[in-house]
Design a protein around this motif. Sequence first.
Motif, PDB file in Angstrom:
ATOM      1  N   GLY A 128      23.669 -50.921 -43.014  1.00 49.79           N
ATOM      2  CA  GLY A 128      23.140 -49.565 -42.827  1.00 49.79           C
ATOM      3  C   GLY A 128      22.186 -49.185 -43.944  1.00 49.79           C
ATOM      4  N   TYR A 129      22.537 -49.496 -45.170  1.00 56.04           N
ATOM      5  CA  TYR A 129      21.672 -49.207 -46.314  1.00 56.04           C
ATOM      6  C   TYR A 129      20.342 -49.932 -46.184  1.00 56.04           C
ATOM      7  CZ  TYR A 129      19.748 -49.459 -51.003  1.00 56.04           C
ATOM      8  OH  TYR A 129      18.898 -49.407 -52.088  1.00 56.04           O
ATOM      9  N   MET A 130      20.397 -51.203 -45.809  1.00 54.15           N
ATOM     10  CA  MET A 130      19.171 -51.987 -45.672  1.00 54.15           C
ATOM     11  C   MET A 130      18.293 -51.433 -44.538  1.00 54.15           C
ATOM     12  SD  MET A 130      19.211 -54.185 -48.056  1.00 54.15           S
ATOM     13  CE  MET A 130      18.023 -55.406 -47.607  1.00 54.15           C
ATOM     14  N   ALA A 131      18.912 -50.989 -43.452  1.00 56.23           N
ATOM     15  CA  ALA A 131      18.141 -50.428 -42.337  1.00 56.23           C
ATOM     16  C   ALA A 131      17.434 -49.146 -42.771  1.00 56.23           C
ATOM     17  CB  ALA A 131      19.069 -50.151 -41.157  1.00 56.23           C
ATOM     18  N   LYS A 160      12.360 -46.467 -44.454  1.00 50.01           N
ATOM     19  CA  LYS A 160      11.620 -45.663 -45.429  1.00 50.01           C
ATOM     20  C   LYS A 160      10.350 -46.373 -45.887  1.00 50.01           C
ATOM     21  CE  LYS A 160      12.394 -43.177 -49.757  1.00 50.01           C
ATOM     22  NZ  LYS A 160      13.352 -42.895 -50.837  1.00 50.01           N
ATOM     23  N   GLU A 161      10.437 -47.668 -46.133  1.00 49.92           N
ATOM     24  CA  GLU A 161       9.265 -48.449 -46.535  1.00 49.92           C
ATOM     25  C   GLU A 161       8.226 -48.491 -45.423  1.00 49.92           C
ATOM     26  OE1 GLU A 161      10.634 -52.287 -47.775  1.00 49.92           O
ATOM     27  OE2 GLU A 161      11.721 -51.476 -49.495  1.00 49.92           O
ATOM     28  N   GLU A 162       8.674 -48.648 -44.184  1.00 48.13           N
ATOM     29  CA  GLU A 162       7.753 -48.682 -43.054  1.00 48.13           C
ATOM     30  C   GLU A 162       7.042 -47.343 -42.894  1.00 48.13           C
ATOM     31  OE1 GLU A 162       9.909 -49.932 -39.608  1.00 48.13           O
ATOM     32  OE2 GLU A 162       9.951 -52.033 -40.241  1.00 48.13           O
ATOM     33  N   ARG A 163       7.766 -46.247 -43.121  1.00 50.68           N
ATOM     34  CA  ARG A 163       7.163 -44.920 -43.039  1.00 50.68           C
ATOM     35  C   ARG A 163       6.048 -44.766 -44.066  1.00 50.68           C
ATOM     36  NH1 ARG A 163      11.413 -41.556 -44.279  1.00 50.68           N
ATOM     37  NH2 ARG A 163      12.749 -42.731 -42.897  1.00 50.68           N
ATOM     38  N   ILE A 191       4.235 -47.183 -45.395  1.00 49.73           N
ATOM     39  CA  ILE A 191       3.121 -48.032 -44.968  1.00 49.73           C
ATOM     40  C   ILE A 191       2.339 -47.336 -43.844  1.00 49.73           C
ATOM     41  CG2 ILE A 191       2.536 -50.211 -43.819  1.00 49.73           C
ATOM     42  CD1 ILE A 191       4.917 -51.451 -45.391  1.00 49.73           C
ATOM     43  N   ASP A 192       3.062 -46.747 -42.886  1.00 50.92           N
ATOM     44  CA  ASP A 192       2.397 -46.044 -41.787  1.00 50.92           C
ATOM     45  C   ASP A 192       1.570 -44.869 -42.301  1.00 50.92           C
ATOM     46  OD1 ASP A 192       3.425 -47.759 -39.900  1.00 50.92           O
ATOM     47  OD2 ASP A 192       5.074 -46.427 -39.303  1.00 50.92           O
ATOM     48  N   GLU A 193       2.110 -44.122 -43.265  1.00 49.83           N
ATOM     49  CA  GLU A 193       1.377 -42.984 -43.815  1.00 49.83           C
ATOM     50  C   GLU A 193       0.086 -43.443 -44.490  1.00 49.83           C
ATOM     51  OE1 GLU A 193       3.835 -40.648 -46.403  1.00 49.83           O
ATOM     52  OE2 GLU A 193       5.280 -40.220 -44.817  1.00 49.83           O
ATOM     53  N   LYS A 194       0.150 -44.530 -45.241  1.00 49.92           N
ATOM     54  CA  LYS A 194      -1.042 -45.047 -45.905  1.00 49.92           C
ATOM     55  C   LYS A 194      -2.079 -45.490 -44.879  1.00 49.92           C
ATOM     56  CE  LYS A 194       1.146 -46.511 -50.187  1.00 49.92           C
ATOM     57  NZ  LYS A 194       1.503 -47.638 -51.055  1.00 49.92           N
TER      58      LYS A 194
END
Length: 55
Positions: A14-17, A22-25, A27-30
Amino acid sequence: MVITLLLVGIMISGYMAIRTAKEERKIDEKLLEKEGEVYMERIRQARQQRQKALE
């Protein structure tokens, strides 16, 4: 003992998911910000071309 290991595994998963999401978000924002800058630059260039055509 097995149940404890299973619960720890679920918690780690769950922590890793959450961390990955959060990291993908970020990247998407950038990416969206970069695309927005490209779009705004195209608008600026189109305005400049129209102003040159009117002169």
